[in-house]
Design an enzyme around this catalytic site. Structure first.
Site, PDB file in Angstrom:
ATOM      1  N   CYS A 286      58.440  23.243 -50.313  1.00  9.79           N
ATOM      2  CA  CYS A 286      59.471  22.261 -49.958  1.00  9.79           C
ATOM      3  C   CYS A 286      60.785  22.497 -50.696  1.00  9.79           C
ATOM      4  O   CYS A 286      61.771  21.836 -50.408  1.00  9.79           O
ATOM      5  CB  CYS A 286      58.982  20.854 -50.291  1.00  9.79           C
ATOM      6  SG  CYS A 286      58.680  20.654 -52.032  1.00  9.79           S
TER       7      CYS A 286
ATOM      8  N   CYS B  70      60.192  15.043 -54.592  1.00 10.92           N
ATOM      9  CA  CYS B  70      59.617  13.869 -53.954  1.00 10.92           C
ATOM     10  C   CYS B  70      58.990  12.946 -54.998  1.00 10.92           C
ATOM     11  O   CYS B  70      58.836  13.301 -56.169  1.00 10.92           O
ATOM     12  CB  CYS B  70      58.556  14.309 -52.964  1.00 10.92           C
ATOM     13  SG  CYS B  70      57.112  14.991 -53.778  1.00 10.92           S
TER      14      CYS B  70
ATOM     15  N   CYS C 134      52.573  19.145 -55.054  1.00 13.71           N
ATOM     16  CA  CYS C 134      53.444  18.460 -56.018  1.00 13.71           C
ATOM     17  C   CYS C 134      52.786  18.459 -57.404  1.00 13.71           C
ATOM     18  O   CYS C 134      53.470  18.600 -58.425  1.00 13.71           O
ATOM     19  CB  CYS C 134      53.723  17.031 -55.586  1.00 13.71           C
ATOM     20  SG  CYS C 134      54.045  16.829 -53.821  1.00 13.71           S
TER      21      CYS C 134
END
Ligand code: FES
Ligand code: FES
Length: 135
Positions: free
Chosen positions: A37, A62, A105
């Site tokens: 990302c 994020c 993440c």
């Protein structure tokens, strides 16, 4: 997919946001990016002896990445360097109840810890006469 309460808590109230002096030889800096990302995480540790006495992060990413790095700094503070190296992203996934699409993440946080420790170790590996890089 809704964020878990723990993610929201870290997101709303992130722990240990900030920077340490990158030039100090007691500080290790890890900067990693997620190919998935493009999000970027910086995590720094300050080491005394073989114990991580402080940790800071800055994450451009994020909510799950912010929560993962916030949690990571909490976990590594007070740990021995080798204990911190053993932290895996799966522990972060479990603690934060991250859904499958957000697993990378947590990988970012694990990688950032490892990169910071590597940087610290490289800085302190040898008292080589030529202090190599300044970047
Ligand atoms: Fe959207 Fe990371 S993919 S913030
Ligand atoms: Fe890419 Fe979270 S770090 S979506």
């Amino acid at each position: 997919m809704a964020y878990s309460d723990k993610v929201l808590d870290h997101y709303d109230n992130p722990r240990n946001v900030g920077s340490l002096d990158k030039k100090s030889k007691d500080v290790g800096t890890g900067i990693v990016g997620a190919p998935e990302c493009g999000d970027v995480m910086k995590l720094q540790i300050q080491v005394e002896g073989d114990t991580i006495v402080d940790a800071k992060f800055k994450t451009f990413g994020c909510g799950s990445a912010i929560a993962s790095s916030s949690l990571a700094t909490e976990w590594i503070k007070g740990k021995k360097v080798d204990e911190a190296l053993a932290i895996s992203n799966t522990a972060i996934v479990e603690e934060l109840a991250l859904p499958p699409v957000k697993i990378h993440c947590s990988v970012l946080a694990e990688d950032a810890i490892k990169a910071a420790i590597k940087d610290y170790k490289e800085k302190n590996a040898s008292a080589a006469p030529a202090e190599a890089q300044k970047a």
